[in-house]
Design a protein around this motif. Structure first.
Motif, PDB file in Angstrom:
ATOM      1  N   ALA A 125       0.589  -1.292  -0.087  1.00 46.78           N
ATOM      2  CA  ALA A 125      -0.186   0.263   0.104  1.00 46.78           C
ATOM      3  C   ALA A 125       1.021   1.478  -0.148  1.00 46.78           C
ATOM      4  O   ALA A 125       0.662   2.673  -0.701  1.00 46.78           O
ATOM      5  CB  ALA A 125      -1.023   0.214   1.028  1.00 46.78           C
ATOM      6  N   LYS A 126       1.855   1.683   0.876  1.00 42.55           N
ATOM      7  CA  LYS A 126       3.188   2.126   0.862  1.00 42.55           C
ATOM      8  C   LYS A 126       3.211   2.707  -0.746  1.00 42.55           C
ATOM      9  O   LYS A 126       3.855   3.768  -1.032  1.00 42.55           O
ATOM     10  CB  LYS A 126       3.773   2.614   1.914  1.00 42.55           C
ATOM     11  N   GLN A 127       3.568   1.492  -1.939  1.00 43.22           N
ATOM     12  CA  GLN A 127       4.452   2.084  -2.436  1.00 43.22           C
ATOM     13  C   GLN A 127       3.304   2.440  -3.881  1.00 43.22           C
ATOM     14  O   GLN A 127       3.811   3.325  -4.458  1.00 43.22           O
ATOM     15  CB  GLN A 127       4.777   0.753  -3.147  1.00 43.22           C
ATOM     16  N   PHE A 128       2.158   1.442  -3.611  1.00 44.59           N
ATOM     17  CA  PHE A 128       0.664   2.422  -4.360  1.00 44.59           C
ATOM     18  C   PHE A 128       0.868   3.994  -3.981  1.00 44.59           C
ATOM     19  O   PHE A 128       1.205   5.013  -4.845  1.00 44.59           O
ATOM     20  CB  PHE A 128      -0.366   1.815  -4.223  1.00 44.59           C
ATOM     21  N   SER A 129       0.771   4.834  -2.665  1.00 48.62           N
ATOM     22  CA  SER A 129       0.603   5.301  -2.797  1.00 48.62           C
ATOM     23  C   SER A 129       1.597   6.413  -2.259  1.00 48.62           C
ATOM     24  O   SER A 129       1.636   7.797  -3.600  1.00 48.62           O
ATOM     25  CB  SER A 129       0.605   5.752  -0.717  1.00 48.62           C
ATOM     26  N   ASN A 130       2.845   6.058  -2.753  1.00 45.30           N
ATOM     27  CA  ASN A 130       4.211   7.073  -3.584  1.00 45.30           C
ATOM     28  C   ASN A 130       4.514   7.042  -4.548  1.00 45.30           C
ATOM     29  O   ASN A 130       4.965   8.547  -5.184  1.00 45.30           O
ATOM     30  CB  ASN A 130       5.390   6.447  -2.452  1.00 45.30           C
ATOM     31  N   ALA A 131       4.273   6.136  -5.169  1.00 42.86           N
ATOM     32  CA  ALA A 131       4.157   5.642  -6.813  1.00 42.86           C
ATOM     33  C   ALA A 131       3.973   6.272  -7.401  1.00 42.86           C
ATOM     34  O   ALA A 131       3.716   7.227  -8.552  1.00 42.86           O
ATOM     35  CB  ALA A 131       4.961   4.312  -7.234  1.00 42.86           C
ATOM     36  N   ILE A 132       2.476   7.009  -7.491  1.00 41.58           N
ATOM     37  CA  ILE A 132       1.067   6.778  -8.042  1.00 41.58           C
ATOM     38  C   ILE A 132       0.724   7.911  -8.334  1.00 41.58           C
ATOM     39  O   ILE A 132       0.363   8.892  -7.339  1.00 41.58           O
ATOM     40  CB  ILE A 132       0.123   5.822  -8.380  1.00 41.58           C
ATOM     41  N   LYS A 133       0.229   9.246 -10.022  1.00 42.08           N
ATOM     42  CA  LYS A 133       0.224  10.066  -9.526  1.00 42.08           C
ATOM     43  C   LYS A 133      -0.589  10.497 -10.307  1.00 42.08           C
ATOM     44  O   LYS A 133      -0.942   9.506 -11.267  1.00 42.08           O
ATOM     45  CB  LYS A 133       1.198  11.006 -10.002  1.00 42.08           C
ATOM     46  N   PHE A 134      -1.445  11.208 -10.494  1.00 42.69           N
ATOM     47  CA  PHE A 134      -2.281  11.552 -11.476  1.00 42.69           C
ATOM     48  C   PHE A 134      -1.962  12.951 -12.077  1.00 42.69           C
ATOM     49  O   PHE A 134      -1.896  13.988 -11.425  1.00 42.69           O
ATOM     50  CB  PHE A 134      -4.433  10.965 -11.303  1.00 42.69           C
ATOM     51  N   SER A 135      -2.924  12.814 -13.341  1.00 46.33           N
ATOM     52  CA  SER A 135      -2.110  14.320 -14.031  1.00 46.33           C
ATOM     53  C   SER A 135      -3.343  14.211 -14.973  1.00 46.33           C
ATOM     54  O   SER A 135      -3.980  14.033 -15.444  1.00 46.33           O
ATOM     55  CB  SER A 135      -0.942  14.969 -14.846  1.00 46.33           C
ATOM     56  N   ARG A 136      -3.648  15.966 -15.391  1.00 46.14           N
ATOM     57  CA  ARG A 136      -4.559  16.433 -15.856  1.00 46.14           C
ATOM     58  C   ARG A 136      -4.284  16.407 -17.013  1.00 46.14           C
ATOM     59  O   ARG A 136      -3.123  17.761 -17.553  1.00 46.14           O
ATOM     60  CB  ARG A 136      -5.648  17.377 -15.796  1.00 46.14           C
ATOM     61  N   PHE A 137      -4.072  16.447 -18.475  1.00 46.42           N
ATOM     62  CA  PHE A 137      -3.905  16.579 -20.079  1.00 46.42           C
ATOM     63  C   PHE A 137      -5.152  17.771 -20.932  1.00 46.42           C
ATOM     64  O   PHE A 137      -6.505  16.913 -20.748  1.00 46.42           O
ATOM     65  CB  PHE A 137      -3.839  15.769 -20.399  1.00 46.42           C
ATOM     66  N   GLU A 138      -4.511  18.190 -21.287  1.00 43.71           N
ATOM     67  CA  GLU A 138      -5.541  19.212 -22.278  1.00 43.71           C
ATOM     68  C   GLU A 138      -5.056  19.103 -24.035  1.00 43.71           C
ATOM     69  O   GLU A 138      -3.986  19.841 -24.407  1.00 43.71           O
ATOM     70  CB  GLU A 138      -6.053  20.314 -21.988  1.00 43.71           C
ATOM     71  N   LEU A 139      -6.314  18.452 -24.431  1.00 46.54           N
ATOM     72  CA  LEU A 139      -5.258  17.938 -26.118  1.00 46.54           C
ATOM     73  C   LEU A 139      -6.105  18.704 -27.007  1.00 46.54           C
ATOM     74  O   LEU A 139      -6.837  18.375 -26.553  1.00 46.54           O
ATOM     75  CB  LEU A 139      -5.321  16.235 -25.315  1.00 46.54           C
ATOM     76  N   PRO A 140      -5.332  19.615 -27.515  1.00 48.45           N
ATOM     77  CA  PRO A 140      -5.982  19.707 -28.552  1.00 48.45           C
ATOM     78  C   PRO A 140      -6.892  19.375 -30.274  1.00 48.45           C
ATOM     79  O   PRO A 140      -6.174  18.319 -29.969  1.00 48.45           O
ATOM     80  CB  PRO A 140      -4.917  21.131 -29.363  1.00 48.45           C
TER      81      PRO A 140
END
Length: 523
Positions: free
Chosen positions: A250-265
């Motif tokens: 669980a610590k690895q999931f919490s530390n490693a995963i990030k979400f980014s928002r993208f705007e694609l033209p």
């Protein structure tokens, strides 16, 4: 001490209630309609107030709006039952502690659905150990609790289930697997005795196409000294072992995963085929997206407002150029897409992962991983721990898991069913492989050199890696080998001690080779 147990229990419950009360501050949020556009209602509050996509908000007369897009300062909603007076005030209950969680990407986990006590235990511990600061929010499916809610709803609302079937289906899932616990005793008469426990837990974050977005392994080892026969019970130690490994995962999931928002033209339009530039490098064939339009400023809202126009599906990917097919209009009238429009999407990024090729592969099922005479007891599980590092887009198309998660989702209080798309990898697959052998010719499974006191030295040559196949023909891969030596072990425990050492080397070699795999011509 026993006499005070009742008072201690009451004090503990009172403390727990105070803590829960401090973290639960419900408020009734008033929401106004700032404007309307092509059948949409532009609301004056957004995710900052806990309003998220798929929320249902109501006014005093029971009129209902469904949120189809939410930004920080506003939201866009639709009415499914006719027009709504824009002077109406709508309301939603929210808590300050939960508002931030609802705005994160949601990940589906199941509990009873595993039908396996080990995996069920992992899911409970994992859910409890992912902190609220993580980049994602877990949405667990608990069949027993859902049945209780249905009973309450049936008794309270005469069989109506509106309150228990309102959740939107998440776009992400977690799959767990675990090795069998390894337990053995190391001892020397008159000197010491030690119980050894080892176990690993693997987790994979998948999207609804089965794509492996992140994977990791949590491992724990417990060494218990046996002092005059005073040791912990094996059953109790195995419970702690599994919990510790899951906490590490669980610590690895919490530390490693990030979400980014993208705007694609949008860069090109040819009838119903739309071309966009994918800066996220995350889109794959078969994925659904939404095309949005910026309609400018609206009084009372601090930022420009974007609204959804079309639902579309990815039909072709060439590097960062992606083609979409329009599927369904989302406005009350058909509006043509323009090059001023864009796709808005969230993409997962994980520490250590590089941009993947659009070439898709899945795990092979036509051959066994073991190539030599000796088996590594945890290889089948641990070899799935590094799939997200593959230079190709890897899919886990486990039919048994797919059936279980689909069945479990029926108890999740969701208003729609879980549909898992199955990506065609055109016969391409990935097989984790290993060869472990003892002796010069690599065939003798029994040769272990022991002295007159029964202390032994064991050496095994191990090769670990991956093979790539197209239509069951080998077409590349990557592997490396080394030797592992265990000294001064008693003959009866040399095997588990060696397995422990092989597990460590195995993980290192798997991680090193997954990034090196490559399809080769003519092999």
């Amino acid at each position: 001490m026993i006499a005070n147990s009742g008072a201690n229990y009451q004090a503990l419950v009172a403390s727990l209630l105070e803590e829960a009360k401090a973290g639960y501050n419900p408020s009734n949020i008033e929401i106004k309609i700032a404007d309307t556009w092509k059948g949409f209602y532009i609301l004056d509050k957004g995710s900052k107030f806990g309003i998220v996509k798929d929320d249902n908000i109501t006014d005093a007369s029971g009129n209902e709006l469904t949120v189809v897009h939410a930004a920080e300062n506003y939201a866009v909603a639709q009415s499914l039952l006719g027009k709504v007076d824009r002077d109406r005030k709508f309301f939603k209950y929210s808590t300050g502690s939960a508002a931030g969680q609802f705005n994160k990407p949601r990940v589906l986990t199941m509990h009873e659905g595993w039908r396996d006590p080990i995996l069920r235990g992992i899911s409970y511990v994992f859910d409890s150990q992912v902190p609220k600061e993580s980049a994602f929010t877990l949405l667990p499916v608990n069949e027993h609790f859902t049945r209780l809610l249905h009973c309450v709803a049936q008794d309270t609302y005469a069989g109506k289930y509106e309150t228990t079937n309102q959740r939107a289906m998440p776009n992400y899932l977690i799959k767990f697997s675990a090795t069998k616990p390894r337990f053995y005793t190391i001892s020397e008469e008159g000197k010491f005795s030690q119980h050894i426990y080892e176990q690993s837990v693997v987790g994979e974050l998948l999207d609804r196409q089965g794509r492996v977005l992140f994977s990791a392994v949590g491992t724990d080892r417990i060494e218990d000294e046996n002092v005059a026969g005073m040791v912990f019970a094996v059953k109790d130690r195995l419970e702690i072992l599994l919990k510790n490994a899951t906490v590490q995962l669980a610590k690895q999931f919490s530390n490693a995963i990030k979400f980014s928002r993208f705007e694609l033209p949008v860069t090109g339009i040819d009838g119903k085929v739309i071309e966009i530039k994918d800066k996220s490098m995350d889109l794959r064939i078969g994925k659904d997206v939404v095309i949005y339009r910026n309609i400018g400023s609206i009084k009372g809202i601090a930022t420009d407002v974007v609204v959804p126009l079309w639902q579309a599906a990815v039909v072709d990917v060439q590097n960062d150029t992606v083609k979409l097919n329009l599927i369904m209009k989302l406005t009350d009238e058909e509006i043509s897409v323009s090059t001023d429009d864009l796709v808005i999407m969230d993409a997962v990024s994980a520490a250590g992962a590089a941009n993947q090729s659009n070439t898709s592969i899945k795990y092979c099922t036509h051959e066994r991983s073991q190539r030599g005479p000796l088996a590594i007891d945890d290889f089948e599980v641990v070899s799935r721990a590094y799939g997200y590092l593959s230079p190709y887009t890897l899919y886990n198309q486990d039919e048994d898991f797919t059936k279980k998660i689909r069945d479990a989702a029926k108890f999740g209080g969701f208003r729609d069913t879980l549909e898992l798309n199955k990506t065609d990898t055109a016969g391409r697959c990935l097989l984790p492989v290993y060869r472990a052998s003892r002796g010069e010719k690599g065939t003798d499974q029994t040769i272990i050199n022991c002295d007159e006191n029964g202390f032994c030295t064991d050496t095994i040559e191990i090769a670990v890696g991956y093979r790539l196949y197209i239509n069951n023909e080998r077409k590349g891969g990557s592997a490396s080998k080394t030797k592992v030596t265990v000294k001064d072990c008693k003959r009866d425990v040399c095997a588990p001690v060696m397995q422990s050492e092989l597990s460590k080397i195995n993980r290192d070699l798997l991680k090193a080779n997954i990034v090196q795999i490559i399809f080769k011509q003519g092999e």
